[in-house]
Design a protein around this motif. Structure first.
Motif, PDB file in Angstrom:
ATOM      1  N   MET A  43      -2.234  68.229  35.153  1.00 43.33           N
ATOM      2  CA  MET A  43      -3.053  69.104  36.379  1.00 43.33           C
ATOM      3  C   MET A  43      -2.683  70.478  36.696  1.00 43.33           C
ATOM      4  N   ARG A  44      -1.565  71.014  36.676  1.00 42.07           N
ATOM      5  CA  ARG A  44      -1.002  72.166  37.059  1.00 42.07           C
ATOM      6  C   ARG A  44       0.387  72.253  36.205  1.00 42.07           C
ATOM      7  N   ALA A  45       0.740  73.730  36.113  1.00 45.79           N
ATOM      8  CA  ALA A  45       1.757  74.336  35.218  1.00 45.79           C
ATOM      9  C   ALA A  45       3.024  74.131  36.239  1.00 45.79           C
ATOM     10  N   GLY A  46       4.351  73.584  35.641  1.00 39.93           N
ATOM     11  CA  GLY A  46       5.533  73.550  36.339  1.00 39.93           C
ATOM     12  C   GLY A  46       6.059  74.933  36.046  1.00 39.93           C
ATOM     13  N   MET A  47       6.640  75.662  36.914  1.00 41.10           N
ATOM     14  CA  MET A  47       7.250  76.926  36.728  1.00 41.10           C
ATOM     15  C   MET A  47       8.781  77.080  36.723  1.00 41.10           C
ATOM     16  N   LEU A  48       9.327  78.128  36.220  1.00 43.10           N
ATOM     17  CA  LEU A  48      11.021  78.353  36.313  1.00 43.10           C
ATOM     18  C   LEU A  48      11.415  78.113  37.521  1.00 43.10           C
ATOM     19  N   GLY A  49      12.322  77.415  37.564  1.00 42.02           N
ATOM     20  CA  GLY A  49      13.007  77.125  38.875  1.00 42.02           C
ATOM     21  C   GLY A  49      12.391  75.994  39.533  1.00 42.02           C
ATOM     22  N   ASP A  50      11.324  75.517  39.453  1.00 41.10           N
ATOM     23  CA  ASP A  50      10.725  74.469  40.206  1.00 41.10           C
ATOM     24  C   ASP A  50      11.728  73.056  39.997  1.00 41.10           C
ATOM     25  N   ARG A  51      11.730  72.545  41.199  1.00 36.68           N
ATOM     26  CA  ARG A  51      12.315  71.049  41.212  1.00 36.68           C
ATOM     27  C   ARG A  51      11.074  70.181  41.019  1.00 36.68           C
ATOM     28  N   ILE A  52      11.155  69.459  39.969  1.00 34.88           N
ATOM     29  CA  ILE A  52      10.161  68.531  39.823  1.00 34.88           C
ATOM     30  C   ILE A  52      10.631  66.985  39.817  1.00 34.88           C
ATOM     31  N   ILE A  53       9.591  66.398  40.459  1.00 37.51           N
ATOM     32  CA  ILE A  53       9.864  64.849  41.014  1.00 37.51           C
ATOM     33  C   ILE A  53       8.825  63.925  40.226  1.00 37.51           C
ATOM     34  N   ALA A  54       9.374  62.908  39.483  1.00 33.73           N
ATOM     35  CA  ALA A  54       8.538  62.151  38.905  1.00 33.73           C
ATOM     36  C   ALA A  54       8.895  60.556  39.529  1.00 33.73           C
ATOM     37  N   THR A  55       7.661  59.967  39.957  1.00 31.60           N
ATOM     38  CA  THR A  55       7.776  58.657  40.458  1.00 31.60           C
ATOM     39  C   THR A  55       7.077  57.615  39.653  1.00 31.60           C
ATOM     40  N   ALA A  56       7.625  56.295  39.369  1.00 31.91           N
ATOM     41  CA  ALA A  56       6.948  55.375  38.566  1.00 31.91           C
ATOM     42  C   ALA A  56       6.745  54.315  39.493  1.00 31.91           C
ATOM     43  N   LYS A  57       5.446  53.573  39.138  1.00 28.86           N
ATOM     44  CA  LYS A  57       5.329  52.399  40.154  1.00 28.86           C
ATOM     45  C   LYS A  57       4.704  51.329  39.228  1.00 28.86           C
ATOM     46  N   GLU A  58       4.955  50.151  39.324  1.00 32.83           N
ATOM     47  CA  GLU A  58       4.429  49.052  38.836  1.00 32.83           C
ATOM     48  C   GLU A  58       3.072  48.706  39.335  1.00 32.83           C
ATOM     49  N   GLU A  59       2.096  48.666  38.303  1.00 30.86           N
ATOM     50  CA  GLU A  59       0.764  48.359  38.814  1.00 30.86           C
ATOM     51  C   GLU A  59       0.255  46.655  38.355  1.00 30.86           C
ATOM     52  N   SER A  60       1.029  46.449  37.340  1.00 33.34           N
ATOM     53  CA  SER A  60       0.625  45.020  36.668  1.00 33.34           C
ATOM     54  C   SER A  60       1.948  44.550  36.152  1.00 33.34           C
ATOM     55  N   LYS A  61       2.166  43.419  36.136  1.00 34.37           N
ATOM     56  CA  LYS A  61       3.478  42.755  35.391  1.00 34.37           C
ATOM     57  C   LYS A  61       3.004  41.394  35.037  1.00 34.37           C
ATOM     58  N   ASN A  62       3.102  40.878  33.775  1.00 36.17           N
ATOM     59  CA  ASN A  62       3.104  39.606  33.474  1.00 36.17           C
ATOM     60  C   ASN A  62       4.542  39.349  32.338  1.00 36.17           C
ATOM     61  N   PRO A  63       4.667  38.107  31.910  1.00 40.86           N
ATOM     62  CA  PRO A  63       5.817  37.924  31.157  1.00 40.86           C
ATOM     63  C   PRO A  63       6.016  38.611  29.831  1.00 40.86           C
ATOM     64  N   LYS A  64       4.837  39.311  29.583  1.00 38.08           N
ATOM     65  CA  LYS A  64       5.236  40.192  28.211  1.00 38.08           C
ATOM     66  C   LYS A  64       4.844  41.709  28.382  1.00 38.08           C
ATOM     67  N   LEU A  65       3.852  42.004  29.238  1.00 39.42           N
ATOM     68  CA  LEU A  65       3.380  43.273  29.332  1.00 39.42           C
ATOM     69  C   LEU A  65       3.610  43.991  30.857  1.00 39.42           C
ATOM     70  N   GLY A  66       3.716  45.282  30.949  1.00 42.19           N
ATOM     71  CA  GLY A  66       3.727  45.905  32.217  1.00 42.19           C
ATOM     72  C   GLY A  66       3.032  47.176  32.185  1.00 42.19           C
ATOM     73  N   LEU A  67       2.285  47.264  33.193  1.00 39.62           N
ATOM     74  CA  LEU A  67       1.497  48.492  33.334  1.00 39.62           C
ATOM     75  C   LEU A  67       1.999  49.421  34.565  1.00 39.62           C
ATOM     76  N   TYR A  68       2.340  50.664  34.057  1.00 43.59           N
ATOM     77  CA  TYR A  68       3.097  51.589  35.264  1.00 43.59           C
ATOM     78  C   TYR A  68       2.278  52.939  35.397  1.00 43.59           C
ATOM     79  N   ARG A  69       2.303  53.295  36.606  1.00 43.02           N
ATOM     80  CA  ARG A  69       1.562  54.884  37.108  1.00 43.02           C
ATOM     81  C   ARG A  69       2.713  55.646  37.389  1.00 43.02           C
ATOM     82  N   MET A  70       2.768  56.933  36.567  1.00 40.16           N
ATOM     83  CA  MET A  70       3.654  57.746  36.876  1.00 40.16           C
ATOM     84  C   MET A  70       3.055  58.883  37.409  1.00 40.16           C
TER      85      MET A  70
END
Length: 133
Positions: free
Chosen positions: A81-108
């Motif tokens: 969506m937008r560029a990261g620039m030199l010196g930027d502190r960037i943060i990533a979050t991951a959150k589970e959207e759906s889980k079953n015994p074999k598969l999991g879907l995550y949004r970052m």
């Protein structure tokens, strides 16, 4: 379980190489951060997209393995969506959207310290039978 995933991730040579720090781990969730350095820049003068992807991927790995069961990525789709620039502190979050015994879907979400959205990603994992915690 939190200690087991933290111990595993702390041994990740690629995450260490990038200077990624683990800020939060919860069940099905994680937050990680890093600072964009000069050697992460592309020829446009912005952070290489692979840097944002790598940060999101580490958050994804931590969140999906947070139950102590081995989970391996099988697909990730990234939107820049937008560029990261030199010196930027960037943060990533991951959150589970759906889980079953074999598969999991995550949004970052990847943001800079100002809260501006840099990228989003959706990732799916396959859960193996292996338990490590």
């Amino acid at each position: 379980m939190k200690e087991a995933i933290l111990e595993r991730v702390s041994r990740d040579p690629y995450a260490r190489f990038l200077g990624i720090e683990i800020d939060h781990v919860g069940e099905g969730a994680a937050t990680v951060s890093m600072t964009i350095t000069e050697n992460m820049m592309n020829f446009h003068g912005a952070a290489n997209g692979g840097v944002l992807f790598s940060l999101a991927d580490v958050a994804f790995a931590i969140a999906s393995n947070s139950y102590g069961q081995t989970a391996v990525g099988i697909n990730v789709n990234m939107n820049y969506m937008r560029a990261g620039m030199l010196g930027d502190r960037i943060i990533a979050t991951a959150k589970e959207e759906s889980k079953n015994p074999k598969l999991g879907l995550y949004r970052m979400m990847v943001n800079n310290e100002a809260g501006e959205l840099l990228a989003t990603a959706d990732g799916m994992v396959y859960r193996k039978k292996e338990i490590f915690a």
